[in-house]
Design an enzyme around this catalytic site. Structure first.
Site, short mmCIF file in Angstrom:
data_model
loop_
_atom_site.label_atom_id
_atom_site.label_comp_id
_atom_site.label_asym_id
_atom_site.label_seq_id
_atom_site.Cartn_x
_atom_site.Cartn_y
_atom_site.Cartn_z
N ALA A 15 0.68 -1.02 0.02
CA ALA A 15 -0.09 -0.03 -0.02
C ALA A 15 0.77 1.32 0.03
O ALA A 15 0.29 2.40 -0.02
CB ALA A 15 -0.69 -0.04 1.26
N TYR A 154 6.27 -15.10 -14.32
CA TYR A 154 5.33 -14.06 -13.74
C TYR A 154 3.88 -14.09 -14.60
O TYR A 154 2.98 -13.96 -13.89
CB TYR A 154 6.17 -12.50 -14.44
CG TYR A 154 5.20 -11.36 -13.83
CD1 TYR A 154 5.30 -11.03 -12.54
CD2 TYR A 154 4.52 -10.81 -14.84
CE1 TYR A 154 4.60 -9.75 -12.39
CE2 TYR A 154 3.65 -9.75 -14.44
CZ TYR A 154 3.91 -9.35 -13.04
OH TYR A 154 3.02 -8.00 -12.62
N ALA A 157 2.11 -17.02 -12.64
CA ALA A 157 1.74 -16.47 -11.39
C ALA A 157 0.40 -15.68 -11.68
O ALA A 157 -0.59 -15.91 -10.92
CB ALA A 157 2.74 -15.77 -10.53
N LYS A 158 0.58 -14.59 -12.57
CA LYS A 158 -0.60 -13.89 -12.67
C LYS A 158 -1.88 -14.43 -13.42
O LYS A 158 -2.98 -13.92 -13.13
CB LYS A 158 -0.07 -12.52 -13.67
CG LYS A 158 0.90 -11.75 -13.01
CD LYS A 158 0.23 -10.88 -11.62
CE LYS A 158 1.03 -9.89 -11.01
NZ LYS A 158 0.55 -9.30 -9.86
#
Length: 257
Positions: A15, A154, A157-158
């Site tokens: 965040a 990547y 995973a996405k």
């Protein structure tokens, strides 16, 4: 006498920068209290102070390394606190790997997989219990346009986040919980800088702003859409990726600055 609806709380991982910071800002602007999760306590406190001052919301800080079991457990504990329910979960924390799969240390790859898949799954599981009991809740998983492309681990995973979100939105929509995978393309954040990637590989027209990605993602989630792809250019790209040969849509390899 008119009753005042109680404030809802959103928990956002990663965040303090990029899309996570923008999710926190826009959710606070909408009037939600926020729980900010990231590793750096000082940056979390600075972000919390800004949100409280600018939007008159309560901003709680929760320092945690989400590649570490203890860090994940701390966030799970917060998500399962029935006395302080979390109505919106944003699984945003992520990292990138600059080198190719075979050149990376396997410990890096396992850390990368844990953050994007295992941690997001565990936090979603923890949040869902309370949401389903209340018959109300929203989960946003920050995936990527890479989920539609053959781009190293990547993309894999996405793609998990994308598939999970599509299923979960079907499974839980009738029980009051909306789940959305937000799939941005290249976006102006710290993400690529932290990787050390040469950003000139992507032409200027391909870059999005965090404000656009988050605005579209929140709106699509509120509408109950399982997938949010910001901008027409990336909607066209992902549609093309479904029919074109993998070699054409894989794109150039990443390179350092």
């Amino acid at each position: 006498m008119t009753s005042v609806a109680p404030k809802t709380t959103a928990l956002i991982t990663g965040a303090t920068a990029g899309l996570g910071a923008e999710f926190a800002r826009q959710l606070a602007e909408q009037g939600h209290d926020v729980v900010l999760v990231a590793r750096d306590r000082s940056r979390l406190q600075e972000m919390a102070h800004q949100l409280e001052n600018n939007y008159s919301v309560a901003a709680e800080v929760l320092p945690a390394d989400l590649t570490d079991d203890a860090g994940v457990a701390a966030v799970v504990e917060r998500l399962t606190d029935a006395a302080r329910p979390v109505e919106i979960l944003v699984n945003n924390a992520g990292i990138g790997l600059l080198r190719s799969f075979a050149d990376n240390d396997i410990a890096e790859e396992k850390r990368h997989l844990k953050l994007h898949v295992e941690t997001a799954m565990e936090l979603s599981h923890a949040a869902l219990r309370g949401m389903l009991q209340r018959r109300s809740g929203r989960i946003i998983n920050v995936s990527s346009v890479a989920a539609f492309l053959p781009r190293e681990s990547y993309s894999a995973a996405k793609a998990w986040l994308l598939s999970f979100s599509r299923w979960a939105n079907i499974a839980y929509a009738d029980r009051g919980v909306k789940v959305t995978a937000v799939c941005p393309g290249f976006t102006h954040t710290e993400f690529h800088d932290r990787m050390g990637m040469d950003k000139t590989l992507a032409p200027r027209w391909m870059w999005l702003t965090p404000e656009r990605v988050v605005r579209d993602g929140l709106a699509d989630n509120e509408r109950g859409r399982a997938v949010s792809i910001p901008s027409k250019r990336y909607k066209i790209l992902t549609a093309a990726a479904r029919v074109l040969p993998d070699r054409l849509v894989a794109g150039p390899p990443r390179r350092p600055k």
